[in-house]
Design an enzyme around this catalytic site. Structure first.
Site, short mmCIF file in Angstrom:
data_model
loop_
_atom_site.label_atom_id
_atom_site.label_comp_id
_atom_site.label_asym_id
_atom_site.label_seq_id
_atom_site.Cartn_x
_atom_site.Cartn_y
_atom_site.Cartn_z
N GLU A 177 -6.84 -3.31 2.28
CA GLU A 177 -6.76 -4.50 1.41
C GLU A 177 -5.96 -5.60 2.09
O GLU A 177 -6.26 -6.79 1.94
CB GLU A 177 -6.15 -4.10 0.05
N SER A 217 -9.95 7.73 -2.89
CA SER A 217 -10.36 8.42 -4.13
C SER A 217 -9.99 9.90 -4.15
O SER A 217 -10.69 10.72 -4.73
CB SER A 217 -11.86 8.24 -4.40
N ASN A 232 0.37 5.07 -3.55
CA ASN A 232 0.34 3.62 -3.36
C ASN A 232 0.02 2.97 -4.71
O ASN A 232 -1.12 3.02 -5.16
CB ASN A 232 -0.74 3.27 -2.32
N TRP A 233 1.07 2.42 -5.33
CA TRP A 233 0.86 1.83 -6.67
C TRP A 233 0.07 0.51 -6.59
O TRP A 233 -0.36 0.01 -7.61
CB TRP A 233 2.20 1.54 -7.34
N LYS A 234 -0.06 -0.05 -5.41
CA LYS A 234 -0.68 -1.38 -5.25
C LYS A 234 0.01 -2.38 -6.19
O LYS A 234 1.21 -2.25 -6.42
CB LYS A 234 -2.19 -1.31 -5.48
N GLY A 274 -10.77 3.34 -3.92
CA GLY A 274 -10.92 2.78 -5.26
C GLY A 274 -12.35 2.82 -5.79
O GLY A 274 -12.66 2.18 -6.79
N GLY A 331 -4.13 6.20 -4.24
CA GLY A 331 -4.02 4.95 -5.00
C GLY A 331 -4.06 5.25 -6.49
O GLY A 331 -3.05 5.61 -7.10
N GLY A 332 -5.25 5.14 -7.08
CA GLY A 332 -5.40 5.27 -8.53
C GLY A 332 -4.70 6.49 -9.13
O GLY A 332 -4.00 6.36 -10.15
N HIS A 377 -3.04 -1.43 5.50
CA HIS A 377 -3.96 -1.01 4.44
C HIS A 377 -5.19 -1.92 4.49
O HIS A 377 -5.07 -3.12 4.77
CB HIS A 377 -3.27 -1.10 3.08
N GLU A 427 -8.36 6.16 6.04
CA GLU A 427 -8.88 5.74 4.75
C GLU A 427 -10.23 5.03 4.93
O GLU A 427 -10.26 3.81 5.21
CB GLU A 427 -7.92 4.77 4.08
C1 PEP Z 1 -5.37 3.53 -1.33
O1 PEP Z 1 -5.18 2.48 -1.89
O2 PEP Z 1 -4.81 3.75 -0.27
C2 PEP Z 1 -6.29 4.50 -1.93
C3 PEP Z 1 -6.60 5.55 -1.25
O3 PEP Z 1 -6.75 4.21 -3.19
P1 PEP Z 1 -7.61 5.19 -4.14
O4 PEP Z 1 -6.94 6.53 -4.11
O5 PEP Z 1 -7.56 4.56 -5.49
O6 PEP Z 1 -8.99 5.25 -3.57
#
Ligand code: PEP
Length: 253
Positions: A100, A216, A9-11, A176, A237-238, A98, A170
């Site tokens: 967010e 994470s 997920n590039w966000k 994040g 994500g990251g 998600h 999640e």
């Molecule tokens: C996400 O945005 O779904 C996510 C899991 O982010 P991160 O891996 O950065 O925690």
């Protein structure tokens, strides 16, 4: 056999050039390093979808996903993108719910049900996100809280429809933040969600649904998390913004 899936997920990250470079590296590494048995889903921001699709081409087991779709079919909804439009651009997956989007855009379970219907009606595979806040985890009510998110958004679907959904657990406190659930905590929640699905749709359907962990996950902790029997992959994500890290995660099974 459940599918093993690593979704990135590039966000709201990556310029055009950065996205092209990242995708080319991921696709090349995936091909060159003979990764089998795992599906990758790349979920960039909307403007990247078409050019990223071109780079993926017909690479087996690499799929293109969007990060959202409209709950409406079509029409005067400025700024929105429908599931039908996404499908017409070769998108196969869509992240829905998600945390967010739930938090910043006030998406509730009812709107997510409509988005799920749109996605499924247009042949997209939803990656349905669920997860609890830190407050709920600390109160010890996390399992009932997350099960309710499934009941409220997914349990109106038929068995055939829910079988097409990927679930991503999640925990919000892990997204994040650099703080992950332990592999035992992830396993416990995934098993609990699978049992919950089985109670409504039967064990066969529950066993067929891939449940990803997100929060994470990175190149260092993926092997441990992915070793658990009910953890069928990750939503990243990251670490999906670095080709080597993303591919290392995919190779961590
Ligand atoms: C996400 O945005 O779904 C996510 C899991 O982010 P991160 O891996 O950065 O925690």
């Amino acid at each position: 056999m459940r599918k093993k899936i690593i979704a990135g997920n590039w966000k709201m990250n990556m310029t055009f050039d950065e996205g092209q470079k990242l995708t080319s590296e991921i696709v090349n590494m995936f091909k060159d390093e003979n990764i089998s048995d795992v599906q990758l889903v790349i979920n960039p921001p909307f403007p990247h979808l078409h050019p990223v699709k071109k780079l993926i081409g017909d690479t087996p087991n690499v799929f293109l996903g969007a990060q959202n779709c409209s709950d409406k079919e079509s029409g005067a909804y400025t700024g929105e993108v429908s599931a039908k439009i996404l499908a017409s651009f070769g998108v196969s997956h869509v992240i829905l719910g998600h945390s967010e989007r739930r938090e910043y855009f006030k998406e509730d379970n009812a709107i997510l049900t409509e988005k799920l219907k749109q996605a499924l009606a247009n042949g997209l595979t939803p990656i349905f996100c669920c997860g609890e806040s830190l407050e709920i985890r600390e109160a010890g009510t996390h399992e009932s809280n997350v099960k309710f998110q499934l009941t409220d958004s997914l349990f109106g679907l038929t068995a055939e429809e829910i079988s097409k959904v990927i679930i991503a657990y999640e925990p919000i406190w892990a997204i994040g933040t650099g703080k992950t659930a332990t592999s035992d905590e992830a396993q416990q929640m995934h098993l609990s969600l699978r049992k919950h699905i089985a109670s409504k749709y039967g064990q066969e359907v529950a066993n067929s649904i891939s449940i990803l962990y997100g929060g994470s996950m990175n190149a260092g902790n993926a092997t441990d998390l992915l070793s658990k029997p009910d953890v069928d992959g990750g939503l990243i994500g990251g670490a999906s913004l670095k080709s080597r890290d993303f591919i290392t995660i995919a190779k961590s099974y």
